[in-house]
Design a protein around this motif. Structure first.
Motif, PDB file in Angstrom:
ATOM      1  N   ASN A   1       0.841  -1.200   0.000  1.00 39.29           N
ATOM      2  CA  ASN A   1       0.000   0.000   0.000  1.00 39.29           C
ATOM      3  C   ASN A   1       0.877   1.252   0.000  1.00 39.29           C
ATOM      4  OD1 ASN A   1      -1.983   1.911   0.258  1.00 39.29           O
ATOM      5  ND2 ASN A   1      -2.908   1.057   2.108  1.00 39.29           N
ATOM      6  N   PRO A   2       1.583   1.516  -1.116  1.00 39.54           N
ATOM      7  CA  PRO A   2       2.477   2.683  -1.166  1.00 39.54           C
ATOM      8  C   PRO A   2       1.752   4.002  -0.939  1.00 39.54           C
ATOM      9  CG  PRO A   2       2.170   1.725  -3.357  1.00 39.54           C
ATOM     10  CD  PRO A   2       1.589   0.763  -2.379  1.00 39.54           C
ATOM     11  N   ASP A   3       0.462   4.069  -1.348  1.00 41.59           N
ATOM     12  CA  ASP A   3      -0.294   5.314  -1.173  1.00 41.59           C
ATOM     13  C   ASP A   3      -0.425   5.685   0.302  1.00 41.59           C
ATOM     14  OD1 ASP A   3      -0.631   5.609  -3.881  1.00 41.59           O
ATOM     15  OD2 ASP A   3      -2.624   4.693  -3.929  1.00 41.59           O
ATOM     16  N   LEU A   4      -0.511   4.692   1.168  1.00 44.18           N
ATOM     17  CA  LEU A   4      -0.614   4.960   2.605  1.00 44.18           C
ATOM     18  C   LEU A   4       0.651   5.658   3.106  1.00 44.18           C
ATOM     19  CD1 LEU A   4      -1.954   4.686   5.377  1.00 44.18           C
ATOM     20  CD2 LEU A   4      -0.988   2.370   5.527  1.00 44.18           C
ATOM     21  N   ILE A   5       1.805   5.212   2.644  1.00 47.72           N
ATOM     22  CA  ILE A   5       3.073   5.824   3.049  1.00 47.72           C
ATOM     23  C   ILE A   5       3.161   7.253   2.518  1.00 47.72           C
ATOM     24  CG2 ILE A   5       5.562   5.551   3.124  1.00 47.72           C
ATOM     25  CD1 ILE A   5       3.941   3.181   4.289  1.00 47.72           C
ATOM     26  N   ILE A   6       2.781   7.426   1.261  1.00 46.73           N
ATOM     27  CA  ILE A   6       2.852   8.750   0.633  1.00 46.73           C
ATOM     28  C   ILE A   6       1.938   9.742   1.350  1.00 46.73           C
ATOM     29  CG2 ILE A   6       2.341  10.024  -1.489  1.00 46.73           C
ATOM     30  CD1 ILE A   6       3.165   7.407  -2.996  1.00 46.73           C
ATOM     31  N   GLU A   7       0.717   9.308   1.639  1.00 48.28           N
ATOM     32  CA  GLU A   7      -0.226  10.204   2.325  1.00 48.28           C
ATOM     33  C   GLU A   7       0.239  10.522   3.743  1.00 48.28           C
ATOM     34  OE1 GLU A   7      -2.784  11.858   1.088  1.00 48.28           O
ATOM     35  OE2 GLU A   7      -2.118  11.012  -0.825  1.00 48.28           O
ATOM     36  N   THR A   8       0.859   9.558   4.408  1.00 50.80           N
ATOM     37  CA  THR A   8       1.367   9.787   5.763  1.00 50.80           C
ATOM     38  C   THR A   8       2.471  10.855   5.742  1.00 50.80           C
ATOM     39  OG1 THR A   8       0.866   7.516   6.420  1.00 50.80           O
ATOM     40  CG2 THR A   8       2.455   8.708   7.760  1.00 50.80           C
ATOM     41  N   ILE A   9       3.352  10.770   4.757  1.00 51.42           N
ATOM     42  CA  ILE A   9       4.419  11.754   4.627  1.00 51.42           C
ATOM     43  C   ILE A   9       3.851  13.132   4.314  1.00 51.42           C
ATOM     44  CG2 ILE A   9       6.423  12.429   3.240  1.00 51.42           C
ATOM     45  CD1 ILE A   9       7.032   9.410   2.923  1.00 51.42           C
ATOM     46  N   LYS A  10       2.857  13.186   3.433  1.00 51.44           N
ATOM     47  CA  LYS A  10       2.216  14.461   3.103  1.00 51.44           C
ATOM     48  C   LYS A  10       1.596  15.101   4.321  1.00 51.44           C
ATOM     49  CE  LYS A  10       0.953  13.923  -1.791  1.00 51.44           C
ATOM     50  NZ  LYS A  10      -0.194  13.783  -2.732  1.00 51.44           N
ATOM     51  N   GLU A  11       0.917  14.291   5.139  1.00 55.05           N
ATOM     52  CA  GLU A  11       0.280  14.814   6.355  1.00 55.05           C
ATOM     53  C   GLU A  11       1.306  15.418   7.303  1.00 55.05           C
ATOM     54  OE1 GLU A  11      -2.078  11.787   8.183  1.00 55.05           O
ATOM     55  OE2 GLU A  11      -3.337  11.492   6.414  1.00 55.05           O
TER      56      GLU A  11
END
Length: 310
Positions: free
Chosen positions: A297-307
């Motif tokens: 789930n790469p999107d989860l990592i990306i969204e976490t970093i964005k947050e």
């Protein structure tokens, strides 16, 4: 260190006895050889391979550190997308990927020292957002402890807690598991010169990645230095764990996100809980994914970093 010297001699003897296989393996490795994706940076007596994406005027630098046996290719889903809004660095620890080997023990302290050199060489300035998967979590925690003024946030992806590698914390089951894994890594290292792991189709790291990355895996995954790297990293894992244990506590207000897998092992769950108490600003995200959340789930990592950036 004596143990490793004995293993080097044993490996050398095996390669002499199996000389035809040694030559064949070298030929195959040479035929499969493929140039690095990023660049190799001179760090003292070795070269460390690093991949950098992103704009030079980005507000943050994201540092990605892979787990035991894995390399910079682990971040192929994430790094290009992160580069749209951050400067992003992934790298290969000594011996992995396109980084050269070292003749001494290689621990978390060495990883952090190499990383500091790379950041200066590439002029990647703080604030840093550190992302560590599994064993890479130990390295990123140590970095955050040693350079708190440079770190904006820490993300641990199903990361190892130091207790996992502290022998005085083990029960009989854990002792047996550790010994089994150590023997497996040692066997891979000792026989890598004659190409036995390649014959058994047991590479270091990922077996399969989507194109165009599979050709890279077919080369670096079966290279003898990769087997040496994972064996040495595991062999000295307790030393790395002790370095993290004895390091300064993280800043109490440091934003930390713990991304945990669906591993139901009681000890693993306990250790994830301990990580969730690293700072007063730590939150845990429990997922239904397996250990490699960043691949599932790469999107989860990306969204976490964005947050965290926001």
């Amino acid at each position: 260190m004596i143990y490793l010297k004995f293993d080097k001699w044993t490996k050398h003897i095996i390669e002499i006895i199996g000389f035809p296989f040694t030559l064949t393996n070298k030929y195959i490795n040479r035929k499969r050889q493929i140039n690095e994706i990023g660049q190799r940076i001179k760090v003292e007596d070795k070269f460390i391979h690093a991949i950098v994406y992103g704009k030079s005027d980005a507000s943050y630098t994201v540092i990605l550190d892979a787990g035991l046996s894995c390399c910079s290719l682990d971040w192929h889903y994430i790094q290009p997308q992160l580069s749209d809004f951050a400067k992003v660095l992934s790298f290969d620890r000594a011996g992995y990927g396109w980084s050269s080997t070292v003749n001494t023990p290689y621990t978390s302290e060495d990883v952090v020292a190499d990383l500091i050199h790379i950041l200066k060489e590439l002029q990647l300035k703080p604030p840093y957002i550190l992302v560590g998967h599994s064993f890479g979590g130990l390295n990123m925690r140590l970095f955050a402890s040693k350079y708190p003024e440079q770190v904006a946030a820490l993300i641990l992806i199903d990361a190892i807690h130091e207790k996992r590698y502290l022998s005085n914390e083990w029960d009989s089951v854990r002792k047996k598991s550790h010994k089994k894994n150590l023997n497996l890594f040692r066997f891979g290292y000792l026989t890598s010169g004659i190409g036995l792991p390649k014959l058994l189709k047991q590479p270091v790291g990922r077996k399969y990645l989507p194109e165009p990355y599979q050709k890279y895996i077919d080369y670096i995954g079966y290279h003898p230095k990769s087997y040496e790297a994972v064996y040495k990293e595991f062999l000295y894992s307790e030393e790395s764990a002790l370095q993290v244990k004895s390091s300064k506590a993280l800043s109490t207000d440091l934003p930390v996100v713990i991304l945990s897998s669906n591993n139901a092992d009681p000890t693993w769950v306990e250790h994830q809980g301990l990580l969730s108490q690293l700072t007063q600003n730590t939150r845990q995200i429990k997922t239904n994914h397996q250990h490699s959340i960043h691949l599932e789930n790469p999107d989860l990592i990306i969204e976490t970093i964005k947050e965290l950036m926001n």
